[in-house]
Every structure is written in C-alpha cells, then in structure tokens.
Motif scaffolding. Structure first.
Motif, PDB file in Angstrom:
ATOM      1  N   TRP A 157       1.088  -1.139  -0.088  1.00  0.00           N
ATOM      2  CA  TRP A 157      -0.080   0.066   0.092  1.00  0.00           C
ATOM      3  C   TRP A 157       0.843   1.161   0.024  1.00  0.00           C
ATOM      4  CZ3 TRP A 157      -4.661  -0.100  -1.510  1.00  0.00           C
ATOM      5  CH2 TRP A 157      -5.562  -1.141  -1.372  1.00  0.00           C
ATOM      6  N   PHE A 158       1.771   1.079   0.752  1.00  0.00           N
ATOM      7  CA  PHE A 158       3.071   2.573   0.767  1.00  0.00           C
ATOM      8  C   PHE A 158       3.429   2.444  -0.727  1.00  0.00           C
ATOM      9  CE2 PHE A 158       7.372   3.665   0.706  1.00  0.00           C
ATOM     10  CZ  PHE A 158       7.254   4.905   1.383  1.00  0.00           C
ATOM     11  N   ASP A 159       3.874   1.476  -1.323  1.00  0.00           N
ATOM     12  CA  ASP A 159       4.395   1.623  -2.602  1.00  0.00           C
ATOM     13  C   ASP A 159       3.313   2.232  -3.525  1.00  0.00           C
ATOM     14  OD1 ASP A 159       6.731   0.541  -1.652  1.00  0.00           O
ATOM     15  OD2 ASP A 159       6.690  -1.130  -3.002  1.00  0.00           O
ATOM     16  N   ARG A 160       2.125   1.860  -3.567  1.00  0.00           N
ATOM     17  CA  ARG A 160       1.267   2.464  -4.557  1.00  0.00           C
ATOM     18  C   ARG A 160       1.080   3.814  -4.177  1.00  0.00           C
ATOM     19  NH1 ARG A 160      -4.031  -0.308  -6.526  1.00  0.00           N
ATOM     20  NH2 ARG A 160      -3.282   1.018  -8.282  1.00  0.00           N
ATOM     21  N   GLY A 161       0.866   4.306  -2.970  1.00  0.00           N
ATOM     22  CA  GLY A 161       0.877   5.702  -2.313  1.00  0.00           C
ATOM     23  C   GLY A 161       2.012   6.390  -2.943  1.00  0.00           C
ATOM     24  N   MET A 162       3.396   5.836  -2.880  1.00  0.00           N
ATOM     25  CA  MET A 162       4.255   6.445  -3.570  1.00  0.00           C
ATOM     26  C   MET A 162       4.228   6.652  -4.932  1.00  0.00           C
ATOM     27  SD  MET A 162       8.142   5.366  -2.622  1.00  0.00           S
ATOM     28  CE  MET A 162       8.052   3.838  -3.531  1.00  0.00           C
ATOM     29  N   PHE A 163       4.004   5.548  -5.671  1.00  0.00           N
ATOM     30  CA  PHE A 163       3.980   5.761  -7.133  1.00  0.00           C
ATOM     31  C   PHE A 163       2.766   6.817  -7.595  1.00  0.00           C
ATOM     32  CE2 PHE A 163       4.476   0.924  -7.265  1.00  0.00           C
ATOM     33  CZ  PHE A 163       5.909   0.958  -7.224  1.00  0.00           C
ATOM     34  N   ALA A 164       1.647   7.234  -6.810  1.00  0.00           N
ATOM     35  CA  ALA A 164       0.712   7.906  -6.993  1.00  0.00           C
ATOM     36  C   ALA A 164       1.185   9.313  -6.573  1.00  0.00           C
ATOM     37  CB  ALA A 164      -0.562   7.560  -6.337  1.00  0.00           C
ATOM     38  N   LYS A 165       2.112   9.481  -5.847  1.00  0.00           N
ATOM     39  CA  LYS A 165       2.681  11.029  -5.322  1.00  0.00           C
ATOM     40  C   LYS A 165       3.660  11.284  -6.478  1.00  0.00           C
ATOM     41  CE  LYS A 165       6.335  10.741  -2.902  1.00  0.00           C
ATOM     42  NZ  LYS A 165       7.277  11.122  -1.615  1.00  0.00           N
ATOM     43  N   TRP A 166       4.642  10.152  -7.089  1.00  0.00           N
ATOM     44  CA  TRP A 166       5.278  10.576  -8.146  1.00  0.00           C
ATOM     45  C   TRP A 166       4.515  11.031  -9.367  1.00  0.00           C
ATOM     46  CZ3 TRP A 166       8.715   5.512  -7.616  1.00  0.00           C
ATOM     47  CH2 TRP A 166       9.649   5.814  -6.598  1.00  0.00           C
ATOM     48  N   ARG A 167       3.389  10.452  -9.584  1.00  0.00           N
ATOM     49  CA  ARG A 167       2.681  11.298 -10.618  1.00  0.00           C
ATOM     50  C   ARG A 167       1.550  12.262 -10.631  1.00  0.00           C
ATOM     51  NH1 ARG A 167       0.495   5.835  -9.989  1.00  0.00           N
ATOM     52  NH2 ARG A 167      -1.977   6.068  -9.343  1.00  0.00           N
ATOM     53  N   ARG A 168       1.659  12.694  -9.016  1.00  0.00           N
ATOM     54  CA  ARG A 168       0.736  13.705  -8.697  1.00  0.00           C
ATOM     55  C   ARG A 168      -0.657  13.540  -8.710  1.00  0.00           C
ATOM     56  NH1 ARG A 168       4.303  16.704 -12.411  1.00  0.00           N
ATOM     57  NH2 ARG A 168       6.055  17.431 -11.409  1.00  0.00           N
ATOM     58  N   ASP A 169      -0.965  12.386  -8.518  1.00  0.00           N
ATOM     59  CA  ASP A 169      -2.365  11.802  -8.344  1.00  0.00           C
ATOM     60  C   ASP A 169      -2.833  11.565  -6.881  1.00  0.00           C
ATOM     61  OD1 ASP A 169      -4.687  10.625  -8.063  1.00  0.00           O
ATOM     62  OD2 ASP A 169      -4.235   8.675  -9.332  1.00  0.00           O
ATOM     63  N   TRP A 170      -3.082  13.029  -6.425  1.00  0.00           N
ATOM     64  CA  TRP A 170      -3.228  13.250  -4.915  1.00  0.00           C
ATOM     65  C   TRP A 170      -4.198  12.396  -4.318  1.00  0.00           C
ATOM     66  CZ3 TRP A 170       1.339  14.299  -3.779  1.00  0.00           C
ATOM     67  CH2 TRP A 170       2.041  15.175  -4.478  1.00  0.00           C
ATOM     68  N   PRO A 171      -5.466  12.229  -4.889  1.00  0.00           N
ATOM     69  CA  PRO A 171      -6.538  11.369  -4.199  1.00  0.00           C
ATOM     70  C   PRO A 171      -6.131   9.914  -4.066  1.00  0.00           C
ATOM     71  CG  PRO A 171      -7.604  12.814  -5.938  1.00  0.00           C
ATOM     72  CD  PRO A 171      -6.285  12.774  -6.012  1.00  0.00           C
ATOM     73  N   ALA A 172      -5.431   9.313  -5.157  1.00  0.00           N
ATOM     74  CA  ALA A 172      -4.955   8.172  -4.932  1.00  0.00           C
ATOM     75  C   ALA A 172      -3.782   7.847  -3.944  1.00  0.00           C
ATOM     76  CB  ALA A 172      -4.597   7.499  -6.384  1.00  0.00           C
ATOM     77  N   SER A 173      -2.944   9.022  -4.141  1.00  0.00           N
ATOM     78  CA  SER A 173      -1.800   8.690  -3.055  1.00  0.00           C
ATOM     79  C   SER A 173      -2.410   9.025  -1.580  1.00  0.00           C
ATOM     80  CB  SER A 173      -0.732   9.875  -3.204  1.00  0.00           C
ATOM     81  OG  SER A 173       0.123   9.945  -2.426  1.00  0.00           O
ATOM     82  N   GLN A 174      -3.423   9.832  -1.382  1.00  0.00           N
ATOM     83  CA  GLN A 174      -3.828   9.940  -0.146  1.00  0.00           C
ATOM     84  C   GLN A 174      -4.553   8.481   0.374  1.00  0.00           C
ATOM     85  OE1 GLN A 174      -5.930  13.737   0.764  1.00  0.00           O
ATOM     86  NE2 GLN A 174      -7.332  12.721   2.444  1.00  0.00           N
ATOM     87  N   ASP A 175      -5.513   8.099  -0.301  1.00  0.00           N
ATOM     88  CA  ASP A 175      -5.821   6.934   0.033  1.00  0.00           C
ATOM     89  C   ASP A 175      -4.977   5.665   0.247  1.00  0.00           C
ATOM     90  OD1 ASP A 175      -8.507   8.219  -0.397  1.00  0.00           O
ATOM     91  OD2 ASP A 175      -8.948   7.138  -2.385  1.00  0.00           O
TER      92      ASP A 175
END
Length: 326
Positions: A62-80
């Motif tokens: 889950w951490f990795d998926r949040g990190m990937f989302a952060k890198w692409r600036r997908d903030w709703p996904a990164s937060q979830d």
C-alpha cells in the motif's frame, strides 16, 4: 527515513514468487529513456495492485502504491493508499513512518488540513492550529530546488504555464513539513516568483549551509499557490556603496531585491546536490561593475526608485526596468 518499502524485500528462496520477483527487478530509479520509465511505472503499479488483491493487509505494498501516485501527482490515490498503509501500521511504529509523511504531502496538496494534521502528528511532528484550519506555521528558513530533475519512474517534469523551466535552489520560509513560501527573488528562467508557495517532497537532495547552519534542500513537487507579485530586472553600473544604497531604497519602497550577478552561482548537478556553503561558488563582479538586479513588486514603483537613485549622484547608470514575469 526509508523511502522504499516492499522493493527492499526478497522472496524466500524456497518459495519464489515470480510476480514479486518481477516487481523487484523493475527498479524505481529513472533512466534516460522516458518511454521505458513510463512503462516500468505502469507495470510496477499494476503488479502492486495484483499483489494487494492477494493480500490486502500488506502495508508495504500500500505504501508503494501511495508513493507511485505521489510521483505522478495523483493526490486522491496517494492519500487513499498512504492512509491505508498507515492504518495497517501498529500505533507503536507510526512515529517517523514514511507512509505518514506521504499522507501529509497528499493531504496538503488537496488542502485537507484535518488529515494533514493527523498525518504529521502520527509521524511525530507538531503543527499549529486544529481541525480544518489551514496550517500556517513558522518553521524557520528552508531551501528548495525548483523544477528538479526526474529521479524516479512515473515522475514527470513540472510544467508551469505550459512549459518546463530551469532548476534553481532558492530560500524560503517553511510553513509546514511539506510547504515553503519563497523568500528569494528567483531568476525568471525558473518560472517562479517571490511569494510562491511550493509543495515539496521530504527526501533531501543536498545541503545549503547558511550562517554555520546546514539546511536540507528539498525538491519541489508542484506549485501549490501562485504569488501575484511580478518579477522585474534592471541592469545597473555603480560603486558597491551606491548599489547598496539603491537596494536599501528599493526595500524602503516595500520591494524585494536580489543581486543576480553576485549572489547567484551556477553549480553542476553533483555540486548542487552536495553540501554548499552560502559563500561557495559566488561569481565575481564583472570588471565594469555591471550588475543585474532582480526586483519583486510593482515595476512602476521600481522605475521611480531607480530613476531617483540615478539622479541623486554622479557615476550611476541604470537601464530600463524590465518586467520578466507578470
């Protein structure tokens, strides 16, 4: 702080998991081929999702998926995803937990102050205010690299006004663990202005030493709030004490000023990402005494101040005050 979680693990040699092995082989560091890196990022996120379908209690994934989302600036996904990783982390282990930091960044990007405040508190940081109040702390000076290079797969160059600008390290005032308000007058080539609020990552890339204190250099993720203050420049030629007088007059007129000729040094990437003292790499004043001053504020007021300065004493020269960024 560790920024990679599930990628650090190795599958048991007695029960090799081909999917996890492939995930670990992909690597997260960016190369020079943008298309290949984009494909690696997509595959890594897809595999992470498949692995979570098998085990949705895997906080590392889950951490990795949040990190990937952060890198692409997908903030709703990164937060979830970051919130899910933090929920699965025992309370006794949440202090300095990277998932809490990434959750704080994503929530700050979305102006979800209640969640950001909970994330920073879980990490072990105190922030002011309470509930849904915006966080506006005074955390002292900080350094941030604007328009940083792409370091990880899935990241994209920051675009402002439809283009990519030049990198620059500037000083600012830290408002919370993930934001800095720029207090320098950035070069116009950076596309940034005095007073811009920048959202930045938590992984330092280099150090700037100022007055004997080392400050980590954080890297911009995105422009969080645009400053309305325009940037202008003017070329002047005069003795040092006369230029000092001009700078003082501009400051008295409530304008910010920076000497782009003597206070701005160009560094190679290796030097910039190392330890740099505030006196290192400063360029020498040209033999003719010419300087380029950067000014933040009303250009008409700047023109009046510069004109009065030129008239006040002999031996002073100034070009036109040019608006660089409106």
């Amino acid at each position: 702080m560790r920024w990679f979680r599930s990628s650090d693990r190795r599958p048991d040699a007695q029960s090799t998991d081909p999917l996890l092995e492939r995930y670990q082989q992909l690597g997260f560091r960016a190369n020079d081929d943008e298309e290949v890196d984009a494909a690696r990022a997509e595959e890594a996120d897809r595999i992470a999702a498949e692995l979570l379908d098998r085990d949705d209690q895997d906080r590392n994934m889950w951490f990795d998926r949040g990190m990937f989302a952060k890198w692409r600036r997908d903030w709703p996904a990164s937060q979830d995803y970051s919130a899910r990783s933090l929920e699965l982390t025992p309370e006794s282990q949440r202090e300095e937990e990277p998932a809490a930091w990434n959750l704080g960044i994503a929530a700050t990007a979305r102006r979800d102050w209640a969640t950001a405040r909970r994330a920073w508190t879980a990490y072990g940081l105190r922030v002011g205010g309470e509930g849904d109040e915006p966080i506006e702390d005074d955390r002292g000076p900080g350094a941030v690299r604007l328009n940083p290079p792409v370091r990880y797969v899935g990241q994209r160059d920051l675009e402002l006004d439809g283009r990519v600008w030049e990198p620059e390290v500037v000083w600012g005032l830290r408002l919370d663990p993930a934001r800095i308000r720029i207090a320098s007058v950035p070069l116009p080539e950076s596309g940034h202005r005095f007073g811009d609020v920048v959202l930045h990552d938590g992984e330092p890339q280099g150090t700037r030493r100022h007055d004997g204190t080392d400050h980590p250099v954080f890297e911009e993720i995105e422009l969080w709030e645009r400053s309305p203050i325009p940037t202008s420049s003017v070329g002047v030629r005069a003795a040092d004490e006369d230029v000092t007088e001009l700078r003082h007059a501009l400051e008295l007129a409530e304008l910010e000023v920076e000497d782009w000729t003597t206070e701005m040094g160009v560094l190679c990437r290796a030097c910039s990402e190392g330890v740099v003292d505030d006196q290192d790499h400063r360029p020498h004043l040209p033999a003719d005494g010419g300087r380029r001053l950067g000014i933040a504020g009303d250009p008409d007021v700047a023109r009046q101040v510069v004109a009065a300065w030129v008239r006040h004493a002999a031996g002073r020269e100034a070009g036109e005050v040019v608006v660089e960024l409106e």
